[in-house]
Design an enzyme around this catalytic site. Sequence first.
Site, PDB file in Angstrom:
ATOM      1  N   ARG A 195     -15.014   1.030  -6.383  1.00  0.00           N
ATOM      2  CA  ARG A 195     -14.921  -0.357  -5.932  1.00  0.00           C
ATOM      3  C   ARG A 195     -15.282  -0.388  -4.454  1.00  0.00           C
ATOM      4  O   ARG A 195     -14.755   0.413  -3.674  1.00  0.00           O
ATOM      5  CB  ARG A 195     -13.491  -0.865  -6.118  1.00  0.00           C
ATOM      6  N   GLU A 228     -10.685 -11.132 -10.652  1.00  0.00           N
ATOM      7  CA  GLU A 228      -9.342 -11.313 -10.096  1.00  0.00           C
ATOM      8  C   GLU A 228      -9.166 -12.682  -9.449  1.00  0.00           C
ATOM      9  O   GLU A 228      -8.136 -12.961  -8.860  1.00  0.00           O
ATOM     10  CB  GLU A 228      -8.956 -10.173  -9.140  1.00  0.00           C
ATOM     11  N   CYS A 258      -7.617  -2.926 -14.884  1.00  0.00           N
ATOM     12  CA  CYS A 258      -7.149  -1.865 -13.974  1.00  0.00           C
ATOM     13  C   CYS A 258      -5.979  -2.288 -13.091  1.00  0.00           C
ATOM     14  O   CYS A 258      -5.633  -1.598 -12.150  1.00  0.00           O
ATOM     15  CB  CYS A 258      -8.294  -1.352 -13.116  1.00  0.00           C
ATOM     16  N   ARG A 285     -10.305   3.110  -5.428  1.00  0.00           N
ATOM     17  CA  ARG A 285     -10.100   2.165  -4.319  1.00  0.00           C
ATOM     18  C   ARG A 285     -10.645   2.796  -3.040  1.00  0.00           C
ATOM     19  O   ARG A 285      -9.938   3.508  -2.336  1.00  0.00           O
ATOM     20  CB  ARG A 285      -8.612   1.877  -4.139  1.00  0.00           C
ATOM     21  N   HIS A 312       0.792  -1.239   0.000  1.00  0.00           N
ATOM     22  CA  HIS A 312       0.000   0.000   0.000  1.00  0.00           C
ATOM     23  C   HIS A 312       0.807   1.264   0.000  1.00  0.00           C
ATOM     24  O   HIS A 312       0.435   2.250  -0.624  1.00  0.00           O
ATOM     25  CB  HIS A 312      -0.992  -0.032   1.150  1.00  0.00           C
ATOM     26  N   ARG A 332       1.835 -11.882  -4.753  1.00  0.00           N
ATOM     27  CA  ARG A 332       2.223 -10.611  -5.373  1.00  0.00           C
ATOM     28  C   ARG A 332       3.137  -9.771  -4.490  1.00  0.00           C
ATOM     29  O   ARG A 332       3.876  -8.916  -4.971  1.00  0.00           O
ATOM     30  CB  ARG A 332       0.970  -9.802  -5.756  1.00  0.00           C
ATOM     31  N   ASN A 369      -3.475  -7.667 -10.920  1.00  0.00           N
ATOM     32  CA  ASN A 369      -2.510  -7.911  -9.837  1.00  0.00           C
ATOM     33  C   ASN A 369      -2.894  -9.185  -9.094  1.00  0.00           C
ATOM     34  O   ASN A 369      -2.073 -10.064  -8.872  1.00  0.00           O
ATOM     35  CB  ASN A 369      -2.491  -6.761  -8.826  1.00  0.00           C
ATOM     36  N   ASP A 370      -4.164  -9.240  -8.715  1.00  0.00           N
ATOM     37  CA  ASP A 370      -4.620 -10.427  -7.987  1.00  0.00           C
ATOM     38  C   ASP A 370      -4.825 -11.602  -8.934  1.00  0.00           C
ATOM     39  O   ASP A 370      -4.472 -12.730  -8.614  1.00  0.00           O
ATOM     40  CB  ASP A 370      -5.913 -10.121  -7.224  1.00  0.00           C
TER      41      ASP A 370
HETATM   42  C1  PEP Z   1      -5.781  -5.818  -8.792  1.00  0.00           C
HETATM   43  O1  PEP Z   1      -5.808  -6.788  -8.026  1.00  0.00           O
HETATM   44  O2  PEP Z   1      -5.251  -5.851  -9.921  1.00  0.00           O
HETATM   45  C2  PEP Z   1      -6.382  -4.539  -8.404  1.00  0.00           C
HETATM   46  C3  PEP Z   1      -6.493  -3.564  -9.268  1.00  0.00           C
HETATM   47  O3  PEP Z   1      -6.755  -4.397  -7.114  1.00  0.00           O
HETATM   48  P1  PEP Z   1      -5.754  -4.150  -5.902  1.00  0.00           P
HETATM   49  O4  PEP Z   1      -4.401  -3.894  -6.470  1.00  0.00           O
HETATM   50  O5  PEP Z   1      -6.282  -3.004  -5.130  1.00  0.00           O
HETATM   51  O6  PEP Z   1      -5.847  -5.453  -5.170  1.00  0.00           O
HETATM   52 MG    MG Z   2      -7.111  -6.785  -6.322  1.00  0.00          MG
END
Ligand code: PEP
Ligand code: MG
Length: 755
Positions: free
Chosen positions: A510, A609, A680, A474, A367, A643, A632-633
Amino acid sequence: MRSTLAGPRVLLRRLREVMAEPINAQERLDKIVVLIAANVVAEVCSVYILRADGVLELYATEGLNRDAVHKTSLKVGEGLVGLIAADARPLNLPNAQAHPAFAYRPETGEDAYNSFLGVPILRAGRTLGVLVVQNQSHRTYFEDEVEALQTTAMVIAEMVAAGELEAIVQQGTKLDLTRPMHFHGVALSDGVGLGHVVLHEPRVVVTNLIAEDASAELAKLERAIARLRISLDDLLASGDFAQHGEHREVLEAYRMFANDRGWIRKIEEAINNGLTAEAAVEKVQSDTRARMMRQTDPYLRERLHDLDDLAHRLIRELMGRQHGPVSESLPQDAVIVARNMGAAELLDYGRDRIRAVALEEGGPTSHVTIVARALGIAAVGLAENLVSLAESGDAVIVDGESGQIHLRPAQDIENAYAEKVRFRARRQAQYRRLRNKPSITRDNVDISLQLNAGLLVDLPAVSESGAAGVGLFRTELQFMVASSFPRMSEQTDYYRQVLDAADGRPVTFRTLDIGGDKVLPYLRAIQEENPAMGWRAIRFGLDRPGILRTQIRALLHAAAGRELRIMFPMVSAVSEFHQAKAMVDREIKHLRRHDHKGPERLQLGVMIEVPSLLYQLDELFDVVDFASIGSNDLFQFFTAVDRGNTRVAGRFDTMGVPFLRALRQIVERANAHNTPVTLCGEIAGQPLQAMALAALGYRALSMSPAALGPVKAMVRGLDLGRLSARLLPRLETPGALEDPRALLRAFASDNDISL
Ligand code: PEP
Ligand code: MG
């Protein structure tokens, strides 16, 4: 027979007098060696100081030939002195010349001496030099003499650290303390920051080293340890350690050390040798650190961090300081250096004076990284030992493009970077010129570029960047930076401000993606084996409907008369979407019953995700208004690669064939159902990867503000038809595409596309 005449305390007291005398550094060092030799009843006492070129230079001696001062030198690792510096450990030998590492230096006249005791001169675990005593007789020095010499070395370390020796540095040489250092970390947030080190948790500088009364110091230590134990017990008992940014196991480790007799005994010994309680803690910590810094075992290194933290707490306790970051006045060009930090802590510094963030830990999707990106601050992580090697105020360069950190950079490096900064500024200006140009490929395909946001500081970017809207808001970031759960009215206000700033452009909110590693300080943390796959996001929202319902209500209120787009995170089954949608429907009814104006248009979607959704795409696209891929997830679950774990995060490529095929499948199914799909995750913000996404069929990408310019420049240079024709058939044919990244790079370079 013991040869120590005066005790070490007497020596330290005399040293203090010498330190206070108005004499120059050379005279002071000369007096110090005489004093030590007399005290330990040694015929020789010498001080070697480590230079930036890795050479230990004789700076003062009593007993050896004085003409050798500033002439005799040994490399680190060479001779006994070099060995001590390399290992950061004392060496105690009755017959030095018989030691295989002994290196004879005729100019010193040391052949007359047989016994040898040398200790490293340490500060915060870093070796600054070596202090040696020698005798003609064959003797082994007593343990307490070794201890006393180490304590004395600390006084010399302070002299070096205070910069006193600068005046007697020989021409053409530099002290190691000022040596430029280079760290090869991991790029977290793009940008280049030049500035000066601000330690997020400044070391408390212990200036009062030498004590008058050892028993008073021992009593002080006992009281401080008792207070420390109580505070740790309280923290553990209260269960709200998450509030202090700490995990239970870390606190357990602290408690273990705080009760460790060995650790405390060493501190007491240093006090008995004449140090103040705080200097004694620092000395013991520095010795431990020096040994453990050479460890490669991650578990032991982690324990070193714990022990460091505990020692700092104890020093603060002894000096009557509060725990937690001590506020320092920030320079205009602050580079925040920390082991790790929370997103909220970074925000606390304010944007204006921060040039960069440099961390010993930190992951690409942690974060603090996401916030650094949102703020447009360069950030680099995984810089080993950075915190102990950096001093407050040191010049530093953080290169968030390549992951390099240059501490105390040499002039040529600084010049090169100043040039790089100018180059980047010119490029930014080019991107700004693109702001109002359409995001359209050379063959006229529209690629909608949107923003990822989550903080109020992001809002100006919505209009300034020329983005088509906010593709991912977010919402959990507001909750993460707050000190208590935001009330519904606060949430409503927040969302209203976001919609106002977007000024008619679509915003996709979200719902709360908390749980897992996204902890709210005021919400009791639940210990889970696998938090990323645990009780998080929509799972938490459906099980705790009160929280999700409040958020939905706040969103509906904020969007009165406007379009509202809500997206649910971490959905793994279509049924979860149905349940969430039912909650929204109920809230709309509730709104109508109370004569509130709802949104003018409501769009509900999910994030893709979790891989299980890939096998429910037809059912999913039938019911949702839109979807957005959280790559990402999705990638982490697709490849079973955490990750945030830098040891495995680089194992597979997001541009590898399997993941590209999965992404292709999603967009194909979405198109067949006429359901808009966006991507995203972080890959959308990288020009090469964004180029591949466009070729796969994605027409909407959402990214951090700083990525918009580079991605738009890529889009405008792209002949999409040609790239798709080159990539897609190969992707579909088994074994036809070995390295998609290489294909993409080659395509970009053949077609002059800026990446
Ligand atoms: C993701 O998982 O790609 C995403 C955009 O959400 P976050 O990075 O907030 O988990
Ligand atoms: Mg995510």
